[in-house]
Design an enzyme around this catalytic site. Structure first.
Site, mmCIF file in Angstrom:
data_model
loop_
_atom_site.group_PDB
_atom_site.id
_atom_site.type_symbol
_atom_site.label_atom_id
_atom_site.label_comp_id
_atom_site.label_asym_id
_atom_site.label_seq_id
_atom_site.Cartn_x
_atom_site.Cartn_y
_atom_site.Cartn_z
ATOM 1 N N CYS A 274 0.788 -1.234 0.000
ATOM 2 C CA CYS A 274 0.000 0.000 0.000
ATOM 3 C C CYS A 274 0.822 1.288 0.000
ATOM 4 C CB CYS A 274 -1.016 -0.016 1.133
ATOM 5 S SG CYS A 274 -0.492 -0.848 2.628
ATOM 6 N N ARG A 303 7.112 -11.498 4.822
ATOM 7 C CA ARG A 303 6.755 -11.244 6.222
ATOM 8 C C ARG A 303 7.495 -12.223 7.126
ATOM 9 N NH1 ARG A 303 0.194 -10.216 5.443
ATOM 10 N NH2 ARG A 303 0.455 -8.448 4.011
ATOM 11 N N GLN A 321 0.612 -11.219 -3.743
ATOM 12 C CA GLN A 321 -0.811 -10.933 -3.608
ATOM 13 C C GLN A 321 -1.372 -10.376 -4.913
ATOM 14 O OE1 GLN A 321 -2.280 -9.412 0.358
ATOM 15 N NE2 GLN A 321 -0.302 -8.396 0.277
ATOM 16 N N ASP A 323 -2.985 -7.822 -5.435
ATOM 17 C CA ASP A 323 -3.291 -6.629 -4.662
ATOM 18 C C ASP A 323 -3.800 -5.511 -5.565
ATOM 19 O OD1 ASP A 323 -3.435 -5.417 -2.246
ATOM 20 O OD2 ASP A 323 -1.275 -5.356 -1.866
ATOM 21 N N HIS A 325 -5.131 -1.086 -5.068
ATOM 22 C CA HIS A 325 -5.486 0.045 -4.219
ATOM 23 C C HIS A 325 -6.280 1.034 -5.052
ATOM 24 C CE1 HIS A 325 -2.040 -1.893 -2.295
ATOM 25 N NE2 HIS A 325 -2.689 -1.582 -1.184
ATOM 26 N N LYS A 405 -12.865 -3.447 7.482
ATOM 27 C CA LYS A 405 -12.723 -4.263 6.276
ATOM 28 C C LYS A 405 -13.849 -5.281 6.159
ATOM 29 C CE LYS A 405 -9.534 -7.560 8.505
ATOM 30 N NZ LYS A 405 -8.226 -8.235 8.422
ATOM 31 N N HIS A 453 -8.132 -0.747 0.023
ATOM 32 C CA HIS A 453 -7.191 -1.854 -0.179
ATOM 33 C C HIS A 453 -8.038 -3.081 -0.499
ATOM 34 C CE1 HIS A 453 -4.062 0.251 2.470
ATOM 35 N NE2 HIS A 453 -5.181 0.887 2.759
#
Length: 584
Positions: A274, A303, A321, A323, A325, A405, A453
């Protein structure tokens, strides 16, 4: 799924009975904690040093538990002071530590059955006769750190499953047996998809077969998001501490970040994407006319997960991911969430998942931003759910540290629940206090966008693990790493098999010709077991003369075999692939 409180109470009571049984069989054992969990319970123990407890000891503990249950003992609740509790449990160091953490004026409850006493808030069943002795089973043991701290004592955790009725247990154990056959770690080796190295925990070595499926998934997702109005970007793998401090991750997520240093500056390997997306948004002045701006990224994240929590490719340290945004105005939140939900449902359908549960996670205790902003964010997300026609269950305090979320949970063929997709409303990261992203509004003034997100699959690695187990390795045609296998009835027909295979490959069908000296039956058996290939094309004299292929459909499809003209078969496969048919 709603929690069955009565069943959970019975499971927790059964955990106390297990602790009593262990104490009977292994005097000197120290007891820690024993909660009810999904489908059962566990209890953590510190066995005496001369006891080498193993899975082979579980039947003896079960037998002792059933002996205790047969006595029909009452569970007796008692309130005691902190001083009294410390005296009762003076020989139980883990209980003493828990008691000492309580306020001096706390009212503490104990429960006793059959002379065994435990520290517990309860509730419990009234009598052990409410626990069916034929409806539970101890399943496995594992190591567990006391209070989840890797610097503390390692305890032995005994897991169990428990149900109200024996038939429920029987059904669940059958599901576990089937799940074991489908275990992605087992099939990953059998099908030569990937391997894991103990020297490099949480990292995946993808083999050609597995990587083929992975890239097919990624290509599919790239196509879907492009059609839905996203622009694909890519951000650096390593970014400076200063950026992570401004975003808030350094203060709230540092323990999960890999840190490195260069030229006397600290950097972090990104655990999420992000901040990078916002840096792209900020790279030039934006207008309200540019919004919503949908930035998609297949970002590789790392991670620092504890090694004890890693699980195959389901929970790893390095992953990608799907992902994205979305930078938008507050007024656009509803339509963007609704648009995302439609995309997610379509994608899940193509992978064979149509039953979804939506969870709404609200402000956690560890959060950034003021209460008023959080209330606005939660209302905006709630209104968006109504606009999208979504029903949801509330998960209090389970939101991200920067915003509420939605979590989307799907169910596999064994009825297991998996949390994959998510969308989060974030007023914090683009704010002046954080990364200070702005756009020029219709009033010609600067405003901060809202950041959504979102991910559909989540981690590609984890989602592929779910698919392996869901399909038991027998992927639908569009996902299979090998869609067709060409097998000549004898080596006399190798040339024709090669011609067929070349035509399939030229038509973008993932195909291989098996021209080794093994006999045809051995080849077909190996292909069926190791590759689970949807179509095995057998070719011989008749097929060569007529320009056909005799197709044997995968054993699990319920189909037998059929003869096609080669062009016909190519069209057949293309239709299955293009429609994302969940089958062959």
């Amino acid at each position: 799924m709603a929690v069955d409180e009565k069943l959970q109470t019975m499971r927790h009571s059964c955990a106390h009975v297990m602790a009593e049984a262990v104490k009977h069989l292994y005097p000197g054992t120290k007891i820690a904690i024993g909660p009810a969990i999904e489908n059962g319970f566990y209890y953590d123990f510190e066995f005496p040093k001369d006891v080498k407890f193993s899975d082979t000891d579980l039947p003896a503990v079960e037998k002792e538990m059933r002996r205790i249950l047969a006595g029909n003992h009452d569970f007796v609740r008692k309130e005691v002071s902190k001083t009294e509790a410390l005296e009762i449990f003076k020989d139980e160091k883990y209980k003493v530590e828990l008691i000492n953490d309580l306020p001096d004026d706390a009212t503490i409850t104990t429960y006793e059955q059959d002379g065994y006493i435990d520290l517990c808030r309860g509730p419990h069943v009234a009598n052990t006769k409410e626990i069916n002795g034929q409806a539970f089973k101890l399943t496995k043991i594992a190591g567990a750190y006391w209070r989840g701290d890797s610097n503390r004592e390692t305890l032995t955790r005994i897991y169990a499953v428990a149900f109200a009725k024996p038939n429920d247990l029987k059904d669940y154990l059958k599901m576990l047996e089937e799940a074991e056959k489908r275990d992605h770690r087992k099939l990953g080796v059998e099908m030569d998809l990937f391997h894991l190295d103990a020297e490099d925990p949480g990292q995946i070595f993808w083999h050609p077969n597995g990587w083929t499926i992975y890239t097919v998934m990624q290509d599919y997702m790239r196509k879907m998001v492009r059609r839905d109005g996203y622009l694909e970007v890519n951000t650096p793998a390593i970014m400076p501490r200063t950026l992570w401090e401004r975003s808030g991750h350094w203060g709230h997520y540092q323990k999960n970040m890999f840190i490195t240093e260069s030229e006397k500056r600290l950097f972090a390997i990104k655990p999420m994407n992000c901040p990078g997306a916002l840096e792209i948004f900020k790279s030039k002045q934006r207008s309200y006319k540019d919004l919503p701006l949908r930035l998609a990224e297949f970002g590789h994240d790392v991670r620092n997960e504890p090694s004890g929590t890693l699980h195959g490719i389901m929970r790893v340290r390095g992953f990608v991911q799907d992902d994205a945004h979305i930078l938008c105005t507050e007024e656009q939140i509803g339509s963007e969430v609704a648009k995302f939900c439609k995309l997610l449902k379509n994608i899940y359908h193509d992978f064979g998942f149509d039953d979804l549960v939506v969870k709404f996670s609200t402000m956690p205790e560890d959060h950034v931003g003021d209460l008023e902003t959080w209330q606005r964010a939660e209302k905006a997300l709630s209104d968006a759910c109504h606009e999208a026609g979504l029903e949801y269950e509330i998960q209090p305090g389970e939101g991200a540290f920067y915003g509420p979320k939605l979590e989307f949970k799907l169910y596999d063929t064994l009825g297991r629940e998996w949390q994959c997709g998510t969308i989060q409303v974030d007023y914090q990261l683009p704010s002046a206090e954080r990364l200070d992203a702005t756009y020029i509004g219709a009033d010609n003034q600067k405003h901060h966008p809202v950041m959504l997100h979102r991910a559909v699959l989540g981690s590609f690695e984890r989602f592929l693990g779910i698919l392996i187990e869901n399909f038991a390795g027998a992927f639908p045609t569009w996902l299979a790493f090998e869609q067709a296998a060409v097998v000549p009835v004898s080596n006399e027909f190798d040339d024709y098999a090669r011609q067929v295979n070349d035509a399939l490959v030229a038509a973008d069908i993932r195909s291989n010709a098996y021209l080794d000296t093994d006999n045809m039956k051995s080849k077909i058996k190996a292909i069926s077991m190791e590759h689970r290939t949807p179509y095995i094309l057998v070719v011989g004299q008749k097929e060569k003369e007529e320009g056909t292929v005799t197709v044997r459909f995968r054993f699990s499809s319920g189909l037998q075999q059929r003869t096609f003209k080669l062009d016909e078969f190519i069209d057949y496969v293309h239709e299955k692939v293009e429609s994302h048919f969940i089958g062959i």
